[in-house]
Design an enzyme around this catalytic site. Structure first.
Site, PDB file in Angstrom:
ATOM      1  N   PHE A   5     -22.177  28.870 -20.810  1.00  0.00           N
ATOM      2  CA  PHE A   5     -21.004  29.105 -19.976  1.00  0.00           C
ATOM      3  C   PHE A   5     -19.770  29.204 -20.849  1.00  0.00           C
ATOM      4  O   PHE A   5     -19.423  28.266 -21.567  1.00  0.00           O
ATOM      5  CB  PHE A   5     -20.843  27.965 -18.965  1.00  0.00           C
ATOM      6  CG  PHE A   5     -19.646  28.122 -18.068  1.00  0.00           C
ATOM      7  CD1 PHE A   5     -19.600  29.142 -17.123  1.00  0.00           C
ATOM      8  CD2 PHE A   5     -18.579  27.245 -18.152  1.00  0.00           C
ATOM      9  CE1 PHE A   5     -18.495  29.281 -16.287  1.00  0.00           C
ATOM     10  CE2 PHE A   5     -17.481  27.376 -17.320  1.00  0.00           C
ATOM     11  CZ  PHE A   5     -17.437  28.400 -16.384  1.00  0.00           C
ATOM     12  N   ALA A   6     -19.105  30.354 -20.781  1.00  0.00           N
ATOM     13  CA  ALA A   6     -17.883  30.598 -21.538  1.00  0.00           C
ATOM     14  C   ALA A   6     -16.686  30.562 -20.605  1.00  0.00           C
ATOM     15  O   ALA A   6     -16.660  31.247 -19.587  1.00  0.00           O
ATOM     16  CB  ALA A   6     -17.960  31.948 -22.240  1.00  0.00           C
ATOM     17  N   TYR A   7     -15.697  29.761 -20.946  1.00  0.00           N
ATOM     18  CA  TYR A   7     -14.470  29.648 -20.160  1.00  0.00           C
ATOM     19  C   TYR A   7     -13.247  30.025 -20.991  1.00  0.00           C
ATOM     20  O   TYR A   7     -12.144  30.128 -20.475  1.00  0.00           O
ATOM     21  CB  TYR A   7     -14.307  28.219 -19.626  1.00  0.00           C
ATOM     22  CG  TYR A   7     -14.323  27.187 -20.733  1.00  0.00           C
ATOM     23  CD1 TYR A   7     -13.172  26.900 -21.457  1.00  0.00           C
ATOM     24  CD2 TYR A   7     -15.494  26.524 -21.074  1.00  0.00           C
ATOM     25  CE1 TYR A   7     -13.183  25.976 -22.481  1.00  0.00           C
ATOM     26  CE2 TYR A   7     -15.527  25.597 -22.090  1.00  0.00           C
ATOM     27  CZ  TYR A   7     -14.367  25.326 -22.794  1.00  0.00           C
ATOM     28  OH  TYR A   7     -14.395  24.422 -23.822  1.00  0.00           O
ATOM     29  N   GLY A   8     -13.455  30.217 -22.291  1.00  0.00           N
ATOM     30  CA  GLY A   8     -12.365  30.531 -23.202  1.00  0.00           C
ATOM     31  C   GLY A   8     -12.488  31.945 -23.736  1.00  0.00           C
ATOM     32  O   GLY A   8     -12.829  32.871 -23.000  1.00  0.00           O
ATOM     33  N   GLU A  80     -17.847  27.738 -32.620  1.00  0.00           N
ATOM     34  CA  GLU A  80     -17.221  26.720 -31.774  1.00  0.00           C
ATOM     35  C   GLU A  80     -16.914  25.434 -32.548  1.00  0.00           C
ATOM     36  O   GLU A  80     -16.336  24.509 -31.980  1.00  0.00           O
ATOM     37  CB  GLU A  80     -18.117  26.399 -30.576  1.00  0.00           C
ATOM     38  CG  GLU A  80     -18.328  27.568 -29.644  1.00  0.00           C
ATOM     39  CD  GLU A  80     -17.046  28.012 -28.954  1.00  0.00           C
ATOM     40  OE1 GLU A  80     -16.079  27.237 -28.875  1.00  0.00           O
ATOM     41  OE2 GLU A  80     -17.016  29.165 -28.479  1.00  0.00           O
TER      42      GLU A  80
END
Length: 166
Positions: A5-8, A80
């Protein structure tokens, strides 16, 4: 099956592909009871990266990538800064297909600060995730206060480039 899950900045599909290769597919997803914050210190003083923090009732929208193979999450780790900059946890992501457990990067306590802002070029990667975000969420991201006018050397220190999606 492995999911990420990518939120950035990794909501930009081109950035993910440049970093870890092609994925199977991408879905819109929501991480409930977490809030998006720009409080993860970067390698440049005063500049933030996105982070999620546990906040009852808030929701983080983002892109949920079905990985082509489980190794891809390990391929993402250096980008990351795992395990020193971000921890990685399996969390439930809500999608139109139901709840899917996915890897989520969360800033380590020793790298958090409240007086940071993201670089304009960094925020542009988040905005590139428009297809995975509600209009209101995207509009809120577009209003985030940013640092403008960073030179190419500083952008490189941040893992950013005006010339590459990576």
């Amino acid at each position: 099956m492995s999911w990420y899950f990518a939120y950035g900045s990794n909501m930009n599909e081109a950035r993910v592909s440049a970093r870890i290769g092609d994925t199977q597919r991408v879905l819109a997803g929501m991480l409930r009871d977490y809030g998006l914050r720009f409080n993860k210190a970067s390698k440049v003083p005063g500049i933030a990266h996105a982070n999620v923090v546990s906040v009852l009732g808030e929701c983080v929208e983002g892109a949920l990538f079905e990985l082509s193979h489980p190794q891809q999450i390990h391929d993402m780790d250096p980008f990351e800064g795992y395990p020193h900059e971000y921890d990685r946890e399996l969390l439930p992501i809500h999608t139109s297909e139901g709840v899917i457990e996915a890897w989520v990067y969360i800033g380590t306590q020793n790298r958090l600060a409240d007086t940071l802002k993201p670089a304009r070029e960094y925020l542009e990667h988040l905005l590139a995730g428009r297809d995975f975000l509600s209009p209101d969420y995207h509009a809120a991201l577009a209003r985030v206060d940013v640092v403008e006018g960073l030179d190419d050397v500083t952008l490189k220190q941040l893992g950013l480039s005006r010339h590459s999606p990576r």
